[in-house]
Each structure stands twice: as C-alpha cells, then as structure tokens.
Design an enzyme around this catalytic site. Structure first.
Site, PDB file in Angstrom:
ATOM      1  N   GLU B  39       6.987  -5.991  54.988  1.00 53.26           N
ATOM      2  CA  GLU B  39       6.463  -5.847  56.355  1.00 53.26           C
ATOM      3  C   GLU B  39       6.201  -7.228  56.927  1.00 53.26           C
ATOM      4  OE1 GLU B  39       5.802  -3.580  58.793  1.00 53.26           O
ATOM      5  OE2 GLU B  39       4.904  -5.277  59.865  1.00 53.26           O
ATOM      6  N   HIS B  57       4.798  16.646  68.215  1.00 53.36           N
ATOM      7  CA  HIS B  57       5.495  17.445  69.233  1.00 53.36           C
ATOM      8  C   HIS B  57       6.001  18.759  68.653  1.00 53.36           C
ATOM      9  CE1 HIS B  57       5.406  14.363  72.332  1.00 53.36           C
ATOM     10  NE2 HIS B  57       5.680  13.476  71.385  1.00 53.36           N
ATOM     11  N   LYS B 257       8.783  11.824  78.295  1.00 53.85           N
ATOM     12  CA  LYS B 257       8.027  13.042  78.537  1.00 53.85           C
ATOM     13  C   LYS B 257       6.904  12.851  79.550  1.00 53.85           C
ATOM     14  CE  LYS B 257       8.148  13.833  73.892  1.00 53.85           C
ATOM     15  NZ  LYS B 257       9.454  13.388  73.378  1.00 53.85           N
ATOM     16  N   ILE B 343      14.106   5.086  66.354  1.00 56.32           N
ATOM     17  CA  ILE B 343      13.122   6.152  66.085  1.00 56.32           C
ATOM     18  C   ILE B 343      11.999   6.039  67.106  1.00 56.32           C
ATOM     19  CG2 ILE B 343      11.770   7.320  64.322  1.00 56.32           C
ATOM     20  CD1 ILE B 343      14.625   7.031  63.426  1.00 56.32           C
ATOM     21  N   GLU B 344      12.296   6.478  68.310  1.00 50.83           N
ATOM     22  CA  GLU B 344      11.270   6.577  69.351  1.00 50.83           C
ATOM     23  C   GLU B 344      10.748   8.011  69.317  1.00 50.83           C
ATOM     24  OE1 GLU B 344      13.178   6.051  73.182  1.00 50.83           O
ATOM     25  OE2 GLU B 344      14.935   7.135  72.521  1.00 50.83           O
ATOM     26  N   SER B 345      10.001   8.421  70.312  1.00 48.65           N
ATOM     27  CA  SER B 345       9.484   9.786  70.334  1.00 48.65           C
ATOM     28  C   SER B 345      10.631  10.786  70.193  1.00 48.65           C
ATOM     29  CB  SER B 345       8.752  10.038  71.649  1.00 48.65           C
ATOM     30  OG  SER B 345       8.244  11.342  71.671  1.00 48.65           O
ATOM     31  N   CYS B 407     -21.718  -0.025  62.831  1.00 44.62           N
ATOM     32  CA  CYS B 407     -21.173   0.268  64.162  1.00 44.62           C
ATOM     33  C   CYS B 407     -21.915   1.479  64.708  1.00 44.62           C
ATOM     34  CB  CYS B 407     -19.676   0.554  64.059  1.00 44.62           C
ATOM     35  SG  CYS B 407     -18.959   1.326  65.511  1.00 44.62           S
TER      36      CYS B 407
END
Lengths: 418, 486
Positions: B39, B57, B257, B343-345, B407
């Site tokens: 990475e 989705h 979308k 690899i989008e939505s 926090c």
C-alpha cells in the site's frame, strides 16, 4: 443510588460560582462533576489578564480568577469529582457519570447545567479546499501553547475575530510565530474593542474585515489560504482573491453552547442562543434543572458568568428548600427590532429579590441608538447607547418596583430604536 | 512459497489496500497462499475506500449482464455474514429512489424491471402518501419511489480495517508506504520496485484503485486510463440522522446515482456526492461550487437540511474507466497480472464477491489447498458508546481506562485508543486512530480531545509528542516545544 441536593455539571467558572451560591443559601449536600483533571475549566488556559475587573476590581489572569473560586470551594468543603464525565441527565434528575473507578449513579433534587460551550469547527463553515494538518480551532491552539507548551505552527492566518482568535493572535506572536492576518467575514469584529487594540493593533497584525477564506491549500500540511473580499450578502467577490502562504489556520468563528445533556434532561433550547430557555430564576423548562454560564448563552466576560451562576446556585437552593415563590403568571420577554434574544425569557416577579438583570445581544452594529422596554406596549425604559455591537453583551436592570407599577403584565418587549 | 537468494517470493502480491485489496487478501488467506499487500499510503483504506457514500447498493442500477450487476447483487447478499464475522457496522436500512413528478414514473418502472432482471425479488413502487408515511421529512412534492429493501449502509473504512485485520491474523503481510514505481517480469516472477523496497511474486492482483491504470500500463500493452471522478459530501451532526431512515436517491443520470441523503452506519447524516471528472488523482479538495451543489440538490429530497449542523465536508475520487463497467480478470497479454480496475460504485458493495472470485481464480491457478487454520472471525474494539450500563461497569472493572473518556462527543475512552494503537496492522497516526475509534469524529471535530489523544499516542509509542502525525509523514500536529517544563 446516591442522593444529593444539588448536582452541578461542570467545574468551570459557572459551576464553581453556582456551587458557592447554593452553599451560601444553606445547601450542604452538593456535588460538582468535572471531566477534566482540574477545576477552573477554560480559565486555566486563559493566561492573559483582564479577568475580574467587575468582580474584584482588579485585573487577574484566568488561572488567578479561577483560583479565587476554587479556594472558596475548598474552604467551604464543597465536594467535587474530577476526571469524571457525565453521560446522562434525566428529566427526573437522575445522573449517570463515569470515571476510572466505574459508573456513578446519582439522584439529585436540583441539577445545575454548567457545561460551557465548544468552538464551531471548520465543517460548520464549509470552507472549501484540502484537509491537511495545521487547522485548529483557536481554543485548541490556546491549550497547546498555554497548557502544554507546544507551538502548533510558525506562520498563521486566523479566521474570525472573536475574542479567542484575537487573544491567540497576540499569544502566537509572543511565542515567536508570525500571524499574517486576522480574517473577519462581517464588516465589524466579533470581539471586544479592547482586544482588537491590545492584541492586533499593538502588534501590527492586520484585521481584514468583510473577508473570508475561500480555499485552504496544502496536501500534507497547510501551505496557504486564498482570502476573498465579500459583498453585502457575505458572498465572496470574484477577482478579489489574495493568496496568503501560511502553515497554520486558527478558527475563531463562534462558540456553541454544549447542550447535549440539557436535551436529555428535557430542557427546551432557544434557536438563537443554542442554550436552554430560562426564567428569572435561571430554571429551564424542566423543573429543578437550572442553567448558567456559557451553556446558557455565550458571555464575553467571566465576571458576568460568575454573577449569573451564583444566582443559579441560589435559585437551586431555594428550590430544594421549597422557598421559591409559588409560580405566578410569568411575564414573557419578547426580543424585537435588533435585540436577538433575552436571558431570561420569562419573569415571575414573585421571585425577584431587589432587581433583575436582563442580558441580551444585538444583531448589528448600532451607533447612538436607544434600548427600549415596553410593558404590554407601554414604554417603561429608554436608554441611550453610543455603540452597540454583536460582540458585546448588553445588560438592562429592572428594579423590583417596576413590576409593581405594571401588575398583570403579559409581555415585555425589548427593542432597539431611535 | 519459494525462497531465492534471501528474498521471499510471494505467491501473490496485492497492490493497493483499499476495500478491494483488503477483501482479496482475506479471501486468499483461506488458502495456503503466501500473500503480501503493498500500500502506498500509511494505512489501509486511505484512498477511495475512505471517502465514499458507504452504501451497500441493492443492485437495481447496474445494466443487466455487466460485471457491476453481477458482483453488486452477489456482494450485497454477503454483508450480513461478513459484518457478523468481522464485527463492522452494517444495517440493511433499505433504499428509496424518489421521483418528483409523474414523468419520473417510467424511469422508476425501468429501474424496477432492471433490478428484477439483475435478480432482486422484493422491489416495489410506492406512491406519495405511503412514501411520506415511510419518510415524513421528504419534500411534499414527491410523486413516487422505488423501494429497494436490499439496500444497506456500512462504514467503508471500518469494513476495510476489519477485513484487513482478519487477513493479517490469517497470515497476509501488509506493507505500508510502499508505492509501486516499476514492475518487471523476469523468468515468470514479478519484481515490484516500491518506495519501501523490492518485492517478488508469482501473481499480481492490481487493486490500486485510481492508480490501477498505471500498474497495468507498467506491464501490459493494453493500456488503460482511469479518470478521477470527484464526489463532494457534507456530513451532518448525529442530531440530524433521524431526518431519514432509508437511503434516499434521486433518479440516476449518466454521471452516477446523483446526490443521496442517508443516515450513516455510525449515526450521522450524509449528503452527496457531486460527480465531476478532474485531472489530478491526488486532488481531494472540496470546492465552493461542489458543496453548494450538495446542499441544493440534497434539499430537493429533504428540504429540512440544516446547514449549521454540518460538522465536516470532504471529497473522494472514484476510479472511473472510460466505459461503464469493472475490469475483473487477467490482463490478456500478461499472464499472472489480475486486474481489478475501474472499481467505482458499486465497488464497495461488490468487494466481497469480487474477492471471492479472485480467490477462486488464484487458488485454482496455484493449485493450493485450503488453509486449515483459517479463522473467519475478527473481533473489533469494544466501543464504550455502544455498551449498555452493565457492560460499561464490567468493562471499567476489568480495564479502568474504559472509565477515562477522551473524546467527549463520541464517548471514546483511553482504553479504545490504546487498543487501536495495539491493533494488528500497527498504525499510529491520529487519523488512523480516528477511523478505528471515532475519536475526534464528533461535533467538535477534535477541538477538545486532540491534545489528550496526542499525549496518549506519544506515550504508547515512546516518541516525542511533536512526532505524532495526522496521517503520516509531513503531517505533524505540533510544530515545536515552546516552553520548558517547570
């Protein structure tokens, strides 16, 4: 479940004064619950002077001012819990708090909300640009520098001319950083006049009124900001962009009363102040739950916080002792014509000892105008002010006799006129 | 696994540790396959997987027959099991696609038919009265909506972290700050030069997201081009999350979308994204125009959006290929290079199904047996804010740091921060801790807790507080010590 007479949430200036107020009115079984490791709240990081002029007729630093109250708390033997966070307050005044010894469950006869406020973050302004390191609220930076001794950066631009931003402009300068500019959206500063003179003018720091940051640059660390002039509708004017290189941005763009617990306690909140609506006794819409200090409405001067909170403590004591006047028909206070809100928002004259202070803020800068109060339409008070500004809280006092003059009043309208 | 001259030759190198790379890593760890994930960022899930809508989705939107349709529907069905095995948030809250006039009805019907072709069985169309009963805060000019009960919400980075932690405890090696700069293939072995060293492997899984074109183009003559498609979002205070219970979509356009309004898996309200193709793959800045579009279009669905309740805004980049589908499979001219590109939505939703497919291809190719020690279960950090009072008492009794709230907005305790610092992937920046605990993610956005958190991190790592970063090199929180201790 442990029982207490008065539980005070928050051990900052409001909570401390409220505790002393309740104690002086004869309440012994008090508890102050503070989430930080010390009493004193935000005063501990306010190492500049100017505190206490009204209360003690001398100029103290924040920690000095706090210590006067903390000494009193210790002398009076008022119990407090540190490092303890309140998780919940119910409308029937049950409190759940937590610290490293476990969960603490309390049942109180009266609760005083004194949690203070938080700073508005970047998101609330929706400032476009990247999200690098180097963006802090002014109070966070103040804590870094004054409590912990670390400088957040070397070249700063400060957005917002609220008091903390102004104080931090001076502090960063004194600590060796360069403050390039203070940027203010409005055509006037949101801070006290004395802070503009003592914190900016004295150090030659430019205050750019009617400007805003329109873009933040830098992928890892902030590298600069684009600043634009804004029009009357506060929208950036294309073509006025100026790039200011810097490695740090401080935000001083408003304070928001921290009322998450107040909501749990069933207290109704004002849309204007963000704090609970209260009556003359500083009691919220939940019986036996009182509020004071910056959780109620944001103050400019701690002296007024102490005074208000002392009254909240006294009122809570009277409530516990059953000595509050039976509720008469309350008079509604109605802000109008430039008055944004009033604290309190209702008055039961039966509970006024000798006088009542009405505090409020105006929505714009007014010069040579009058504050007027109408009792059911009848002008009772008209007082000239040379200058009024949103950054400075106003106070009007009514002596108790005024209410005898107008029996059965339904509404008092507070307005700016002339 | 072969060892050659001291260098380990991995069976598989995954390039990119977003939700796709991490999911593939976990699926491969079911087999006796030696896998390394490389990475370029300082943590998993720091690219597109960090900043997206977090929607699972249903699968009505993808064109039948596409890979998007196939993996979307397969993927969304896997979320109950995955989230319970791996302990990350997921809720099947259902989606609504809203039309504001009668002229939108044919499009809703088309989407419904498309969804049914894709394999969805529970779709229906609901009209104004029923719709407003379901979602009373929708604007009253709604006409009808497609109801998609299969739709859900998750937290994309919490999912990626969970999947990666499970992969690493099953033997996958993760290396951060390793950006691939050159790849060559010598005698059937890939040699991957990175900013963090050279690694060798028999197979490469290209899960590099926005940069998957560069990885492919280093090896293949079938060049790819990824266009960064930027989406800007506004995140609202938790007080606003009850405005809607479903994910509210508007009718889709060519660019995606549209602007949705949704509760998030962690209890905020999210509105976005915009959709703009840009040139710079590192440009995740927000713009005045974008944020204003988010609010104006979001308000078309829910007029009650209160701008003053926005706690932060951000943008993410989708890896858009020139055409409207994923690439999942071996590069035609480079045996052993398995591309997962574009690899989008619905990429997040598809991740589990794509990963299972890749594992199937790879295990057959390498002819490796199943890993008998594979443990599918990963336990996340027990969150104080999600415990009831009895659980809290027990937690504090066992570990007093659970009584130390750092926090205040999100009720994150010192115990959780320390667990995040000691978690299997071993990351230490403020943002990494934030994504693992929600520290600093609440309404004050870290104003109150930053200093305490910095102190805890510095103490745990044994470094000076000025060395603690926001998200890796060059992002230090504090500049220098300006006062001596008394």
């Amino acid at each position: 479940m442990k029982k207490v007479d008065v539980a005070i949430i928050g051990g900052g200036p409001a909570g401390l004064a409220a505790a002393i107020g309740a104690k002086r009115r004869g309440i012994e079984n008090i508890i102050i619950i503070e989430r930080e490791a010390n009493l004193g709240g935000i005063l501990n990081q306010c190492i500049h002077n100017g505190f206490g002029l009204h209360t003690f007729s001398e100029e103290l630093t924040g920690p000095e001012y706090a210590s006067r109250y903390i000494d009193e708390i210790k002398k009076e033997g008022i119990p407090f819990l540190l490092d303890t966070t309140v998780l919940d307050v119910t409308p029937d005044k049950k409190i759940i708090a937590v610290n490293s010894s476990g969960l603490i469950e309390l049942e109180a006869k009266a609760v005083i909300l004194a949690m203070g406020c938080r700073e508005r973050p970047r998101g609330a302004l929706n400032i476009p640009g990247t999200r690098p390191a180097g963006i802090y609220t002014a109070g966070t930076a103040q804590k870094f520098v004054n409590i912990d001794g670390y400088l957040p950066g070397k070249e700063a631009v400060i957005l917002g001319s609220g008091d903390i931003g102004l104080i931090m402009a001076r502090r960063l300068t004194l600590e060796g950083a360069k403050v390039k500019a203070v940027i203010e959206l409005m055509p006037y500063s949101g801070g006290l006049k004395r802070n503009i003179v003592q914190c900016l003018d004295d150090y030659g720091i430019p205050l750019k009124l009617s400007h805003t940051i329109t873009e933040i640059k830098g992928n890892e660390r902030v590298t600069g900001v684009t600043v634009s002039k804004v029009d009357e509708k506060l929208l950036p004017i294309p073509g006025t962009e100026e790039y200011i290189p810097c490695d740090t941005i401080l935000l001083s763009v408003g304070l928001i009363p921290e009322n998450e617990l107040s909501k749990n306690a069933g207290a109704m909140l004002s849309n204007i102040t963000g704090g609970p609506t209260v009556n003359e006794s500083l009691q919220t819409s939940t019986e036996g739950v009182f509020a004071c200090g910056n959780v109620l409405h944001v103050h400019d001067l701690v002296d007024f916080v102490s005074e208000e909170s002392m009254r909240a403590g006294e009122s809570a004591a009277l409530y516990v002792l059953g000595e509050q006047a039976a509720t008469q028909a309350a008079i509604k206070l109605e802000p109008a014509g430039g008055v944004r809100y009033t604290v309190p928002s209702t008055i039961d004259p039966g509970n006024i000892k000798d006088k009542i202070d009405i505090r409020f803020r105006v929505g714009n800068v007014y010069k040579n105008k009058y504050i007027a109060a109408y009792f059911d339409g009848q002008l009772e008070l008209r007082r000239k002010r040379l200058v009024m500004a949103p950054g400075e809280m106003e106070t009007i006092s009514f002596p108790k006799e005024v209410f005898d003059k107008y029996p059965g009043t339904g509404t008092i309208t507070m307005t700016i006129e002339g | 696994m072969n060892v050659k001259e001291g260098i380990i030759i991995y069976d598989v190198a995954i390039i990119g540790a977003g939700v796709i790379g991490c999911s593939v890593a976990r699926e491969l760890s079911r087999f006796n396959i030696k896998t390394i994930a490389l990475e370029k960022g300082p943590d998993v899930s720091v690219g597109a997987s960090r900043a997206n809508s977090g929607i699972v989705h249903g699968g009505y939107d993808a064109k039948p027959g596409t890979l998007k349709a196939k993996y979307n529907v397969l993927g969304q069905q896997m979320f109950e099991r995955l989230s319970s095995e791996l302990d990350f948030p997921f809720k099947r809250n259902g989606s609504l696609v809203v039309a504001f006039g009668k002229d939108g009805l044919p499009e809703l019907e088309r989407l419904m038919a498309q969804g049914e072709t894709n394999g969805l069985k529970n779709l229906s169309i609901i009209y104004k009265d029923g719709l407003l009963q379901m979602e009373p805060n929708l604007n009253s000019n709604v006409y009808a909506a497609l109801v998609v009960p299969e739709g859900g919400i998750t937290s994309p980075y919490e999912m990626a972290i969970a999947v990666a932690e499970n992969a690493t405890s099953n033997g996958v090696v993760f290396k951060f700050n390793c950006e691939a700069t050159n790849i060559s293939k010598i005698n059937g072995v890939f040699s991957i030069e990175t900013t963090g060293g050279v690694f060798e492997s028999h197979l490469i899984i290209n899960a590099a997201g926005l940069y998957s074109d560069s990885i492919n183009n280093m090896l293949s003559s079938h060049k790819l081009k990824i266009i960064p498609r930027r989406g800007e979002y506004c995140l609202f205070d938790k007080t606003e999350s009850s405005l809607v219970t479903h994910t509210i979509f508007q009718l889709p356009t060519d660019m995606g979308k549209g602007i949705l309004v949704t509760p998030t898996a962690d209890g905020n309200l999210l509105v976005g994204p915009t959709s703009n193709d840009i040139n710079d793959k590192s440009d995740i800045s927000t713009t005045a125009a974008g944020l204003s579009e988010v609010l104006s279009k979001g308000s078309l669905s829910v007029g009650k959006l209160n701008k003053s309740k926005i706690i932060t805004s951000f943008s993410g980049l989708r890896a858009h290929l020139g055409y409207d589908d994923f690439i999942v499979g071996e590069a035609p001219d480079v045996p052993g290079l398995i591309n997962l590109c574009g690899i989008e939505s619905p990429g997040l939703t598809s991740a589990p199904a794509i990963a299972a497919e890749v594992a199937d291809i790879v295990s057959k190719r390498l002819n490796q047996a199943e890993n008998p020690n594979f443990n599918p279960v990963r336990k996340g950090i027990p969150y104080f804010r999600l415990m009831n009072n009895e659980e809290r008492k027990a937690a504090i009794k066992e570990n007093p740091d659970y009584g130390n709230i750092v926090c205040r907005c999100e009720s994150v305790t010192k115990a959780e921060i320390l667990q995040a610092l000691r978690s299997p992937l071993g990351t230490s920046s403020m943002d990494s801790i934030k994504r693992r605990t929600r520290m600093g993610m609440g309404r004050c956005q870290g104003s109150f807790c930053s200093m305490r958190a910095l102190g805890i991190i510095a103490e745990e790592l044994g470094v000076d507080i000025t060395e603690v970063t926001k998200f890796g090199k060059g992002t230090n929180f504090l500049n220098e010590r300006n006062k001596e201790s008394l």
